[in-house]
Design an enzyme around this catalytic site. Structure first.
Site, PDB file in Angstrom:
ATOM      1  N   CYS A 257      -2.551  -6.979   1.219  1.00 36.57           N
ATOM      2  CA  CYS A 257      -3.093  -7.915   0.847  1.00 36.57           C
ATOM      3  C   CYS A 257      -2.773  -9.105   1.334  1.00 36.57           C
ATOM      4  O   CYS A 257      -3.252  -9.138   3.143  1.00 36.57           O
ATOM      5  CB  CYS A 257      -1.851  -8.429   0.022  1.00 36.57           C
ATOM      6  SG  CYS A 257      -2.240  -9.260  -1.151  1.00 36.57           S
TER       7      CYS A 257
ATOM      8  N   ASP B  13       6.913 -10.730  -3.654  1.00 33.73           N
ATOM      9  CA  ASP B  13       6.906 -12.580  -4.921  1.00 33.73           C
ATOM     10  C   ASP B  13       8.273 -12.182  -5.287  1.00 33.73           C
ATOM     11  O   ASP B  13       8.855 -13.354  -5.256  1.00 33.73           O
ATOM     12  CB  ASP B  13       5.818 -11.101  -5.437  1.00 33.73           C
ATOM     13  CG  ASP B  13       4.195 -11.808  -5.150  1.00 33.73           C
ATOM     14  OD1 ASP B  13       3.816 -11.045  -4.592  1.00 33.73           O
ATOM     15  OD2 ASP B  13       3.875 -13.153  -5.803  1.00 33.73           O
TER      16      ASP B  13
HETATM   17  C1  RUB Z   1      -0.042 -12.171  -2.725  1.00 29.46           C
HETATM   18  C2  RUB Z   1       1.339 -11.367  -2.369  1.00 29.46           C
HETATM   19  C3  RUB Z   1       2.165 -11.474  -0.922  1.00 29.46           C
HETATM   20  C4  RUB Z   1       3.334 -12.129  -1.628  1.00 29.46           C
HETATM   21  C5  RUB Z   1       4.098 -12.894  -0.359  1.00 29.46           C
HETATM   22  O1  RUB Z   1       0.021 -12.080  -4.659  1.00 29.46           O
HETATM   23  O2  RUB Z   1       1.521 -10.005  -3.339  1.00 29.46           O
HETATM   24  O3  RUB Z   1       1.905 -10.405  -0.448  1.00 29.46           O
HETATM   25  O4  RUB Z   1       3.047 -12.988  -2.749  1.00 29.46           O
HETATM   26  O5  RUB Z   1       2.869 -14.173   0.245  1.00 29.46           O
HETATM   27  P1  RUB Z   1      -1.696 -12.655  -5.292  1.00 29.46           P
HETATM   28  P2  RUB Z   1       3.499 -15.368   1.138  1.00 29.46           P
HETATM   29  O6  RUB Z   1      -2.369 -12.497  -4.142  1.00 29.46           O
HETATM   30  O7  RUB Z   1      -1.826 -11.631  -6.294  1.00 29.46           O
HETATM   31  O8  RUB Z   1      -0.791 -13.932  -5.535  1.00 29.46           O
HETATM   32  O9  RUB Z   1       4.482 -14.595   2.318  1.00 29.46           O
HETATM   33  O10 RUB Z   1       2.155 -15.846   1.623  1.00 29.46           O
HETATM   34  O11 RUB Z   1       4.490 -15.808   0.313  1.00 29.46           O
END
Ligand code: RUB
Length: 321
Positions: free
Chosen positions: A135, A204
């Protein structure tokens, strides 16, 4: 104002941010938190409430609009909670300026936390290492960026991350940082894990038992990494700690539209199967080597001590009051 606040009392900018979060124009747990806090700031700045009670009621209504966008990233309610915690004043103007200060402080702390976390994560990375990502996580990228700034040369296998291909954003950012990037389809991850020194994922939400809730596919990757003996770490600011799980609540896993997986025409050509599109999954703590936060590195099972220290015994919902 007479009666409960209506949709009209929530300023347009809040609805725009909420729509952007829902449609994933704004996405990723930290970015969502930042946008939601700033949107509360705009609500406060533009509110036409004539008395403190109306101002507070409108602020709560705005928070509910933001809260109801996506259910899995706890950074969103944690951001709202942070802003509400310090709202004080006996006049509308006092309340307005207290929200402004609270939002500024929150966003500032978010930035600082990510930088601090980056330094902790970078300590794990050595010159010449190869990482694998899933991701797009700004917390993960902070670790890589700091390591690169320290002069370490890194390579990365970047999983494309179906169905939304957030891996493309990761690949682009890593290329900009000077990391040698190889993009792979999600199902190729196991094939390349033997070339990888660290699997890096974001979160998340982190549950009280140390489970990591992150983009769908994280748990399969973690099981494979453990099987291959490749360390897997989760980079997650403490705003990802889910206080509700201290009192037995579970984390809601968002189900998204079928159309993200397959277009209606193709679906019809293959007999219109049922399509399921969970956006996140749960990785049990036994498959995660460490959780990297701005307060240091924790074994997943011990993150509960940090959660208790920061959030007490549970969570409130001041926007529902
Ligand atoms: C995003 C996702 C990321 C976390 C952490 O999912 O799973 O790994 O949100 O991101 P989506 P960060 O694209 O569905 O929002 O480290 O930027 O908080």
């Amino acid at each position: 104002m007479n009666g409960a606040p209506t949709e009209d009392d929530v300023v347009e900018a809040v609805h725009v941010v909420a729509d952007d979060i829902g449609s994933m124009e704004i996405r990723g747990a930290a970015t969502i938190a930042d946008a939601a806090a700033r949107a509360l700031g705009v609500q406060a700045a533009e509110s036409e409430a004539e008395d403190p009670a109306s101002f507070r009621a409108q602020l709560r209504a705005a928070a509910r609009v933001l809260h109801d966008t996506r259910p899995t990233a706890v950074s969103l309610p944690n951001a709202l909670r942070y802003v509400f915690r310090d709202v004080e004043g006996t006049t509308v103007e006092e309340l307005r300026s207290s929200v402004r200060e609270s939002v500024a402080e929150f966003c500032d702390r978010l930035d600082t936390a990510q930088n601090d976390l980056g330094r902790v994560g970078a300590n794990r990375l050595r010159d010449g290492d190869t990482v694998m990502t899933h991701c797009h996580s700004t917390d993960v990228l902070a670790c890589v960026e700091t390591a690169v700034e320290q002069g370490k040369s890194l390579s990365a296998y970047v999983k494309e991350t179906r169905p939304r291909n957030q891996g493309h954003i990761t690949a682009d950012t890593l290329e900009d940082l000077g990391v040698d990037v190889t993009l792979i389809v999600d199902s190729a991850a196991r094939r390349y894990l033997h070339d990888v020194d660290h699997v890096l994922v974001g979160a998340d939400s982190i549950a009280a038992d140390g489970s990591v809730i992150n983009k769908i596919g994280t748990s399969g990757l973690a099981v494979n990494a453990r099987d291959r003996g490749t360390p897997i770490v989760c980079a997650a600011q403490t705003i990802k700690l889910h206080p509700g799980t201290l009192t037995g609540h579970t984390v809601d896993i968002e189900m998204r539209a079928e159309s993200e997986v397959i277009d209606p025409e193709t679906a019809s050509e293959i007999g219109d199967p049922t399509v399921l599109n969970p956006a996140f999954d749960v990785t049990p703590p036994r498959y995660v080597d460490a959780i990297i936060t701005e307060r240091g590195q924790y074994p997943p099972e011990s993150v509960v001590t940090l959660m208790r220290k920061l959030f007490g015994e549970g969570s409130d919902h001041p926007w529902e009051a």
